[in-house]
Enzyme design. Structure first.
Site, mmCIF file in Angstrom:
data_model
loop_
_atom_site.group_PDB
_atom_site.id
_atom_site.type_symbol
_atom_site.label_atom_id
_atom_site.label_comp_id
_atom_site.label_asym_id
_atom_site.label_seq_id
_atom_site.Cartn_x
_atom_site.Cartn_y
_atom_site.Cartn_z
ATOM 1 N N PRO A 36 56.439 -57.317 -8.865
ATOM 2 C CA PRO A 36 55.300 -57.723 -9.396
ATOM 3 C C PRO A 36 54.708 -56.663 -10.481
ATOM 4 C CG PRO A 36 54.305 -57.611 -7.715
ATOM 5 C CD PRO A 36 56.101 -56.996 -6.973
ATOM 6 N N ASP A 37 54.594 -56.950 -11.853
ATOM 7 C CA ASP A 37 53.512 -56.152 -12.182
ATOM 8 C C ASP A 37 51.878 -56.417 -12.468
ATOM 9 O OD1 ASP A 37 52.261 -59.237 -14.216
ATOM 10 O OD2 ASP A 37 53.687 -58.831 -15.822
ATOM 11 N N PHE A 38 51.181 -55.934 -12.890
ATOM 12 C CA PHE A 38 49.442 -55.719 -12.754
ATOM 13 C C PHE A 38 48.798 -57.361 -12.583
ATOM 14 C CE2 PHE A 38 47.721 -51.154 -12.244
ATOM 15 C CZ PHE A 38 48.563 -51.451 -10.817
ATOM 16 N N ARG A 39 49.135 -57.625 -14.182
ATOM 17 C CA ARG A 39 48.429 -58.014 -15.320
ATOM 18 C C ARG A 39 48.545 -60.003 -15.188
ATOM 19 N NH1 ARG A 39 46.898 -53.145 -16.513
ATOM 20 N NH2 ARG A 39 44.961 -52.436 -16.200
ATOM 21 N N ASN A 110 55.349 -46.586 -14.713
ATOM 22 C CA ASN A 110 56.132 -47.093 -14.115
ATOM 23 C C ASN A 110 56.410 -46.230 -12.883
ATOM 24 O OD1 ASN A 110 56.593 -49.654 -15.290
ATOM 25 N ND2 ASN A 110 58.224 -50.098 -15.416
ATOM 26 N N ILE A 111 55.716 -46.833 -11.258
ATOM 27 C CA ILE A 111 56.270 -45.659 -10.803
ATOM 28 C C ILE A 111 56.723 -45.963 -9.500
ATOM 29 C CG2 ILE A 111 53.029 -45.229 -10.716
ATOM 30 C CD1 ILE A 111 52.953 -47.224 -8.755
ATOM 31 N N ASP A 112 57.951 -46.608 -9.994
ATOM 32 C CA ASP A 112 58.761 -47.628 -9.061
ATOM 33 C C ASP A 112 59.744 -46.465 -8.826
ATOM 34 O OD1 ASP A 112 60.293 -48.370 -11.432
ATOM 35 O OD2 ASP A 112 59.469 -50.600 -11.394
ATOM 36 N N HIS A 129 52.566 -41.902 -14.965
ATOM 37 C CA HIS A 129 51.318 -41.672 -13.575
ATOM 38 C C HIS A 129 52.926 -41.081 -12.800
ATOM 39 C CE1 HIS A 129 49.201 -45.819 -16.650
ATOM 40 N NE2 HIS A 129 49.319 -44.492 -17.026
ATOM 41 N N CYS A 140 44.772 -30.118 -0.880
ATOM 42 C CA CYS A 140 45.121 -28.304 -1.330
ATOM 43 C C CYS A 140 45.906 -28.773 -1.996
ATOM 44 C CB CYS A 140 45.122 -27.836 -0.196
ATOM 45 S SG CYS A 140 46.238 -28.332 1.260
ATOM 46 N N CYS A 178 45.413 -28.305 5.684
ATOM 47 C CA CYS A 178 44.162 -28.956 5.827
ATOM 48 C C CYS A 178 43.575 -29.966 6.479
ATOM 49 C CB CYS A 178 43.469 -28.682 4.289
ATOM 50 S SG CYS A 178 44.177 -29.752 3.832
ATOM 51 N N SER A 223 51.056 -54.252 -20.936
ATOM 52 C CA SER A 223 50.128 -53.996 -21.732
ATOM 53 C C SER A 223 49.013 -53.372 -22.855
ATOM 54 C CB SER A 223 49.068 -55.388 -20.246
ATOM 55 O OG SER A 223 48.553 -54.455 -19.792
ATOM 56 N N GLU A 248 53.610 -60.812 -24.336
ATOM 57 C CA GLU A 248 52.583 -61.288 -25.939
ATOM 58 C C GLU A 248 52.092 -59.994 -26.741
ATOM 59 O OE1 GLU A 248 48.916 -61.510 -23.308
ATOM 60 O OE2 GLU A 248 50.249 -59.427 -21.750
ATOM 61 N N SER A 268 62.762 -58.965 -21.310
ATOM 62 C CA SER A 268 63.052 -57.135 -21.727
ATOM 63 C C SER A 268 64.934 -58.084 -21.553
ATOM 64 C CB SER A 268 62.298 -55.596 -20.774
ATOM 65 O OG SER A 268 61.770 -56.808 -19.532
HETATM 66 P P1 CNA Z 1 50.386 -54.845 -16.803
HETATM 67 O O1 CNA Z 1 48.890 -54.338 -17.472
HETATM 68 O O2 CNA Z 1 51.101 -55.510 -15.880
HETATM 69 O O3 CNA Z 1 51.418 -55.236 -18.120
HETATM 70 C C1 CNA Z 1 52.963 -55.841 -18.345
HETATM 71 C C2 CNA Z 1 52.879 -56.407 -18.969
HETATM 72 O O4 CNA Z 1 54.306 -56.656 -19.849
HETATM 73 C C3 CNA Z 1 52.792 -57.846 -19.930
HETATM 74 O O5 CNA Z 1 52.317 -58.092 -21.145
HETATM 75 C C4 CNA Z 1 53.479 -59.314 -19.775
HETATM 76 O O6 CNA Z 1 53.639 -59.941 -20.481
HETATM 77 C C5 CNA Z 1 54.717 -58.484 -20.164
HETATM 78 N N1 CNA Z 1 55.390 -58.831 -19.318
HETATM 79 C C6 CNA Z 1 55.809 -58.668 -18.282
HETATM 80 N N2 CNA Z 1 57.030 -59.437 -17.421
HETATM 81 C C7 CNA Z 1 58.384 -58.805 -18.731
HETATM 82 C C8 CNA Z 1 59.444 -58.775 -19.043
HETATM 83 N N3 CNA Z 1 59.879 -59.487 -18.344
HETATM 84 N N4 CNA Z 1 59.944 -58.740 -20.777
HETATM 85 C C9 CNA Z 1 58.772 -58.709 -21.251
HETATM 86 N N5 CNA Z 1 57.260 -58.496 -21.321
HETATM 87 C C10 CNA Z 1 56.744 -58.527 -20.003
HETATM 88 O O7 CNA Z 1 51.567 -53.823 -16.777
HETATM 89 P P2 CNA Z 1 51.382 -51.868 -17.005
HETATM 90 O O8 CNA Z 1 52.576 -51.060 -17.581
HETATM 91 O O9 CNA Z 1 51.066 -52.630 -19.031
HETATM 92 O O10 CNA Z 1 50.309 -51.895 -16.566
HETATM 93 C C11 CNA Z 1 50.348 -50.226 -16.103
HETATM 94 C C12 CNA Z 1 50.285 -49.873 -14.480
HETATM 95 C C13 CNA Z 1 50.805 -50.740 -14.443
HETATM 96 C C14 CNA Z 1 50.562 -48.279 -14.740
HETATM 97 O O11 CNA Z 1 49.051 -47.643 -14.228
HETATM 98 C C15 CNA Z 1 51.719 -48.654 -13.613
HETATM 99 O O12 CNA Z 1 51.943 -47.832 -12.442
HETATM 100 C C16 CNA Z 1 51.713 -49.816 -12.984
HETATM 101 N N6 CNA Z 1 52.223 -50.873 -12.298
HETATM 102 C C17 CNA Z 1 53.164 -50.263 -12.119
HETATM 103 C C18 CNA Z 1 54.381 -51.013 -11.145
HETATM 104 C C19 CNA Z 1 56.130 -50.492 -11.580
HETATM 105 O O13 CNA Z 1 56.213 -49.037 -11.612
HETATM 106 N N7 CNA Z 1 57.289 -51.018 -11.597
HETATM 107 C C20 CNA Z 1 54.259 -51.848 -10.804
HETATM 108 C C21 CNA Z 1 53.351 -53.072 -11.287
HETATM 109 C C22 CNA Z 1 52.124 -52.005 -11.380
#
Ligand code: CNA
Length: 292
Positions: A36-39, A110-112, A129, A140, A178, A223, A248, A268
């Site tokens: 899952p993404d964040f937002r 991404n951190i994955d 990140h 330490c 430590c 985002s 978006e 994507s």
């Molecule tokens: P976000 O804020 O969750 O934004 C994701 C964006 O991608 C949104 O605008 C969505 O509409 C859009 N989106 C989602 N799926 C798709 C898709 N398949 N195709 C096109 N657009 C899509 O995430 P950000 O990366 O902008 O936020 C930064 C944070 C998220 C970083 O600090 C990460 O470490 C953190 N994060 C990472 C992971 C990971 O490593 N996979 C997962 C969740 C959060």
């Protein structure tokens, strides 16, 4: 669906055979992998974190909160840990860019570690990140092996109570020197980004200023709300076309649009498939995805 924003990129790359690309990517490129993404509303991590009992969603990645209570982070890290997921079509498209000599850099939030999993060479990669690829003590900085940390993500106790959430207990990783908490080298809120992020961007900005090459910046699946990463697209020199492939229109593309911006509102993976087709790279992409 309007694919102009993909066709235009293909035309540009075909017409300028020495043009290369800098990708700037976020959690959206890994949602097709099941992470899952964040937002994103409903499916995003922030809307699903209530089960972890956090005071506010971002606390799961807050360094002060982690020191107080590492359990929510451990719970989440156990789910997200590398090895549980495979790269998406889009990750592999970036690898095809590398194979074709058209990749200059991948800046990922991404951190994955799925960029590594897709075998993109480290020299092209800036993990802004950090990642789960190493661990260190929060006091330490002494390192702690990946295998040992992974063992710590196995709960020592899981209590199932009927009608209640499972109670999971961990034995947290502690520093050998430590005794402070250890965490993966991922950047939490309140921590600074790796030096490689700033150093590489400084060099890449100079590289982008080379007008002869007609290079591109392609921003995907983010985002653009976490700084300083979110400010990168606004720093791209005005003569370099900026491309956004996202569900978006976000960040500087929304706030300060440029007439040269190229936008595709969609997934994507769809963009990856379409661009590979336009470029005649489908076979290479399918092979990497494992479909041939
Ligand atoms: P976000 O804020 O969750 O934004 C994701 C964006 O991608 C949104 O605008 C969505 O509409 C859009 N989106 C989602 N799926 C798709 C898709 N398949 N195709 C096109 N657009 C899509 O995430 P950000 O990366 O902008 O936020 C930064 C944070 C998220 C970083 O600090 C990460 O470490 C953190 N994060 C990472 C992971 C990971 O490593 N996979 C997962 C969740 C959060």
């Amino acid at each position: 669906m309007d694919r102009v924003g993909i066709k235009k990129v293909a035309e540009h790359l075909k017409q300028n055979s020495d043009a290369q690309v800098i990708f700037m990517v976020g959690a959206g490129i890994s949602t097709p992998c099941g992470i899952p993404d964040f937002r994103s509303p409903k499916t995003g991590l922030y809307s699903n974190l209530s089960r972890l009992g956090l005071p506010f969603p971002e606390a799961v990645f807050d360094i002060d909160y982690f020191e107080e209570n590492p359990k929510p982070f451990y719970t989440l890290a156990r789910e997200l840990y590398p090895g549980n997921f495979k790269p998406s079509r889009f990750h592999y498209l970036m690898k095809v860019f590398e194979e074709k000599g058209r990749l200059h850099r991948v800046y990922t939030q991404n951190i994955d570690t799925l960029e590594r999993e897709a075998t993109i060479s480290e020299k092209y990669l800036v993990e802004a990140h950090g990642s789960f690829a190493s661990n260190e003590c929060i006091s330490c900085s002494k390192s702690y092996s990946v295998d040992r940390f992974k063992e710590k993500l196995e709960p020592v106790k899981i209590q199932h109570k009927k009608g209640e959430k499972d109670q999971i207990e961990f034995e947290y990783a502690l520093c050998d020197k430590c005794d402070s908490l250890v965490k993966p080298s991922i950047v939490f809120f309140g921590e600074s980004l790796p030096a490689r992020f700033f150093d590489t961007w400084e060099k890449d900005l100079e590289w982008l200023k080379d007008k002869k090459k007609k290079n591109l910046v392609i921003v995907v699946g983010t985002s653009l709300s976490v700084y300083p990463f979110a400010s990168l697209p606004s720093e791209v020199p005005s003569e370099v076309p900026r491309v956004l492939w996202n569900y978006e229109v976000v960040g500087d593309f929304h706030l300060n649009p440029r007439s040269s911006d190229v936008i595709f509102k969609g997934s994507s993976d769809e963009a990856a498939e379409e661009l590979a087709m336009e470029m005649g790279w489908n076979e290479e992409l399918r092979k990497l995805v494992g479909e041939e």
